[in-house]
Design a protein around this motif. Structure first.
Motif, PDB file in Angstrom:
ATOM      1  N   ILE A 113       0.829  -1.199   0.000  1.00 11.02           N
ATOM      2  CA  ILE A 113       0.000   0.000   0.000  1.00 11.02           C
ATOM      3  C   ILE A 113       0.873   1.261   0.000  1.00 11.02           C
ATOM      4  CG2 ILE A 113      -1.845   1.223   1.195  1.00 11.02           C
ATOM      5  CD1 ILE A 113      -2.499  -1.458   2.584  1.00 11.02           C
ATOM      6  N   THR A 114       0.537   2.199  -0.868  1.00  8.59           N
ATOM      7  CA  THR A 114       1.236   3.479  -0.925  1.00  8.59           C
ATOM      8  C   THR A 114       0.436   4.524  -0.158  1.00  8.59           C
ATOM      9  OG1 THR A 114       2.160   2.958  -3.101  1.00  8.59           O
ATOM     10  CG2 THR A 114       2.147   5.279  -2.446  1.00  8.59           C
ATOM     11  N   THR A 115       1.110   5.245   0.729  1.00  9.69           N
ATOM     12  CA  THR A 115       0.438   6.275   1.529  1.00  9.69           C
ATOM     13  C   THR A 115       0.537   7.633   0.861  1.00  9.69           C
ATOM     14  OG1 THR A 115       1.033   5.058   3.541  1.00  9.69           O
ATOM     15  CG2 THR A 115       0.292   7.324   3.815  1.00  9.69           C
ATOM     16  N   ASP A 116      -0.611   8.296   0.727  1.00 10.52           N
ATOM     17  CA  ASP A 116      -0.666   9.623   0.115  1.00 10.52           C
ATOM     18  C   ASP A 116      -0.673  10.677   1.223  1.00 10.52           C
ATOM     19  OD1 ASP A 116      -1.088  11.873  -1.334  1.00 10.52           O
ATOM     20  OD2 ASP A 116      -3.068  11.312  -2.111  1.00 10.52           O
ATOM     21  N   THR A 340      -4.079  -4.457  -2.922  1.00  8.93           N
ATOM     22  CA  THR A 340      -3.111  -3.547  -2.312  1.00  8.93           C
ATOM     23  C   THR A 340      -1.958  -3.194  -3.238  1.00  8.93           C
ATOM     24  OG1 THR A 340      -1.915  -5.443  -1.347  1.00  8.93           O
ATOM     25  CG2 THR A 340      -3.618  -4.392   0.010  1.00  8.93           C
ATOM     26  N   THR A 344      -3.270   3.412  -3.620  1.00  8.34           N
ATOM     27  CA  THR A 344      -2.753   4.562  -2.883  1.00  8.34           C
ATOM     28  C   THR A 344      -3.878   5.092  -2.006  1.00  8.34           C
ATOM     29  OG1 THR A 344      -1.238   5.169  -4.677  1.00  8.34           O
ATOM     30  CG2 THR A 344      -1.768   6.870  -3.057  1.00  8.34           C
ATOM     31  N   THR A 345      -3.624   5.250  -0.712  1.00  3.91           N
ATOM     32  CA  THR A 345      -4.674   5.697   0.201  1.00  3.91           C
ATOM     33  C   THR A 345      -4.162   6.805   1.114  1.00  3.91           C
ATOM     34  OG1 THR A 345      -4.199   4.287   2.129  1.00  3.91           O
ATOM     35  CG2 THR A 345      -5.401   3.270   0.311  1.00  3.91           C
ATOM     36  N   ASP A 346      -5.104   7.411   1.825  1.00  6.11           N
ATOM     37  CA  ASP A 346      -4.734   8.384   2.839  1.00  6.11           C
ATOM     38  C   ASP A 346      -4.168   7.652   4.057  1.00  6.11           C
ATOM     39  OD1 ASP A 346      -7.128   8.214   5.062  1.00  6.11           O
ATOM     40  OD2 ASP A 346      -7.841   7.772   3.051  1.00  6.11           O
ATOM     41  N   PRO A 347      -3.508   8.345   4.977  1.00  4.61           N
ATOM     42  CA  PRO A 347      -2.906   7.683   6.145  1.00  4.61           C
ATOM     43  C   PRO A 347      -3.900   6.919   7.015  1.00  4.61           C
ATOM     44  CG  PRO A 347      -1.985   9.884   5.880  1.00  4.61           C
ATOM     45  CD  PRO A 347      -3.120   9.781   4.905  1.00  4.61           C
ATOM     46  N   ASP A 350      -4.027   3.212   5.286  1.00  2.00           N
ATOM     47  CA  ASP A 350      -2.815   2.744   4.625  1.00  2.00           C
ATOM     48  C   ASP A 350      -2.198   1.500   5.237  1.00  2.00           C
ATOM     49  OD1 ASP A 350      -1.916   3.813   6.975  1.00  2.00           O
ATOM     50  OD2 ASP A 350      -0.266   4.955   6.091  1.00  2.00           O
ATOM     51  N   SER A 351      -2.978   0.739   5.995  1.00  2.00           N
ATOM     52  CA  SER A 351      -2.457  -0.512   6.542  1.00  2.00           C
ATOM     53  C   SER A 351      -3.435  -1.632   6.241  1.00  2.00           C
ATOM     54  CB  SER A 351      -2.243  -0.404   8.062  1.00  2.00           C
ATOM     55  OG  SER A 351      -3.470  -0.485   8.758  1.00  2.00           O
TER      56      SER A 351
END
Length: 442
Positions: A113-116, A340, A344-347, A350-351
């Motif tokens: 997962i990429t955190t934006d 996953t 890309t998701t917000d914090p 993101d898990s």
């Protein structure tokens, strides 16, 4: 993200005694012929408890041989104890190996997962102008399908113009507070809206302007899109997810394809798609072409494409719920890996744990309560090739989502009949849409 990895504690397991040494055992015959000597009771207790005399005294012809039962009564022999200890040791190794494999899978999926973080920072700057967070417990998640050609396998769909990207698909997913319904509202890419001043990747800012909706993503990414949606709906966006072409394809392949029914054959070179008419199962590549195709299907409008996307997503939801994916780890892992891998998701999402908690909270929603609809719109009065909101219907829909009130969808034909005959006496409005229960093949 904070790494919460832990290292299993070291443990030394193995045989601690010599199973052939049974020092201190007395001759049974001697015990019957003479009184027990002082300390004999202690020796008996030592034998019964399986303890050994460190000094090794008392050995003789009457000593127990390896494998015999203790003279004090029934119980495991020394050899039995030896194998029990090794069995326990082997079991612990298996448990640790399984735990290690599970942890490895978890870490791999979590790392996908990429955190934006940039979107979160931009939204913080404009917190005062954003809608008040809902107090109902409902959640509003903005799903963005990026048409970027960056990333592995995406370049086959063309090249980005000067690195630009737009939100090819935008869906506002509203999950009710009781987790008994979910409403997915599509926002047309050609809807004319007011886009606020947004920060660009190069550090400059755009001016506030009226433009077609999908320009917001090109101007300022997810942050600009979220602020635009919040401005014309009044709905607070709690989270967002961005998925690219590859992520969508991998998801479809992970569930074994999705079944569709085509009334006519499809031959769309722009979408790289050629399919015969009839019932068939689409793999990831075919599914992507199907939901993106526009020029050769129907009247070529984005409206029909959104309806096709909604129907396909409903069929995908049915596939996931019907074949036990969510309850079968062997099937669930490939789906999670695909979901996953290009996400890309917000914090706040993101898990893997947070995504799993979200999925678990809605997995019991009946398919007839998973609803799809598009914001009420009509041709733009200045350009028939663009859309504008239909009022007051659009405001009624946004208000119901804000307040977590029930949303009722009816088939398109029924809604058209309703509009032709006038608004029904029911105080609750209805909206043109479908449910996941309807599927694509009836």
């Amino acid at each position: 993200m904070t790494d919460k990895a832990g290292t299993p504690g070291d443990g030394n397991a193995g045989p601690q005694e010599d199973p052939d040494a049974s020092a201190g055992a007395a001759d049974p015959g001697a015990d019957r012929e003479r009184p027990a000597a002082p300390g004999a009771g202690d020796a008996a207790k030592a034998r019964d408890g399986g303890e050994e005399d460190a000094g090794g005294s008392g050995g003789g012809p009457g000593d127990t041989v390896p494998g015999d039962a203790h003279p004090g009564g029934p119980g495991p022999s020394g050899r039995s104890r030896y194998w029990l200890r090794w069995a326990a040791f082997g079991t612990s190794i298996v448990v640790l190996a399984a735990a290690g494999a599970g942890w490895w899978f978890y870490r791999k999926l979590d790392a996908n997962i990429t955190t934006d973080t940039s979107t979160a920072h931009e939204l913080e700057v404009y917190e005062r102008e954003r809608p008040t967070p809902a107090q109902t417990g409902a959640r509003n998640i903005l799903l963005l399908g990026s048409d970027t050609r960056e990333g592995e396998g995406n370049d086959r769909y063309g090249k980005d113009e000067a690195g630009s990207q737009r939100s090819d698909t935008t869906i506002l997913l509203h999950i009710s507070a009781d987790r008994q319904s979910a409403t997915a509202m599509s926002v047309p890419r050609d809807l004319m809206v007011t886009i606020p001043s947004c920060g660009k990747p190069d550090g400059t800012r755009t001016r506030e302007q009226v433009a077609q909706f999908n320009w917001a993503f090109q101007f300022g990414g997810a942050a600009c899109t979220i602020r635009t949606v919040e401005r014309f709906t009044g709905i607070r966006i709690d989270h967002h997810m961005v998925v690219d072409f590859r992520g969508f394809k991998d998801m479809v392949d992970a569930v074994g394809g999705v079944e569709v029914c085509l009334e006519e054959p499809i031959d769309d070179r722009a979408a790289r798609l050629e399919l015969p008419a009839g019932r068939q199962t689409l793999d990831g590549e075919e599914a992507l072409g199907y939901v993106r195709a526009r020029k050769t299907l129907g009247n070529g409008s984005d409206t029909e494409r959104m309806e096709r996307q909604q129907q396909f997503l409903g069929a995908l939801v049915n596939k996931v719920q019907s074949n036990g994916v969510l309850l079968n780890p062997a099937r669930l892992y490939p789906v999670l890996d695909a979901a996953t891998g290009s996400l890309t998701t917000d914090p706040g999402l993101d898990s893997l744990k947070e995504l799993y908690d979200l999925t678990r909270s809605i997995r019991s929603v009946p398919s007839e309560k998973v609803q799809f609809l598009t914001v009420p719109r009509q041709p733009y009065h200045l350009d028939p090739n663009r859309d504008e909101l239909v009022e007051p219907e659009a405001s009624e829909l946004f208000e119901r989502l804000r307040e977590d009130a029930p949303v009722t969808v009816v088939p398109k034909e029924e809604k058209e009949r309703e509009q032709a005959t006038g608004r029904p006496p029911s105080p609750d409005p209805t909206f043109s849409g479908t449910t996941a229960a309807e599927g694509m093949c009836g």
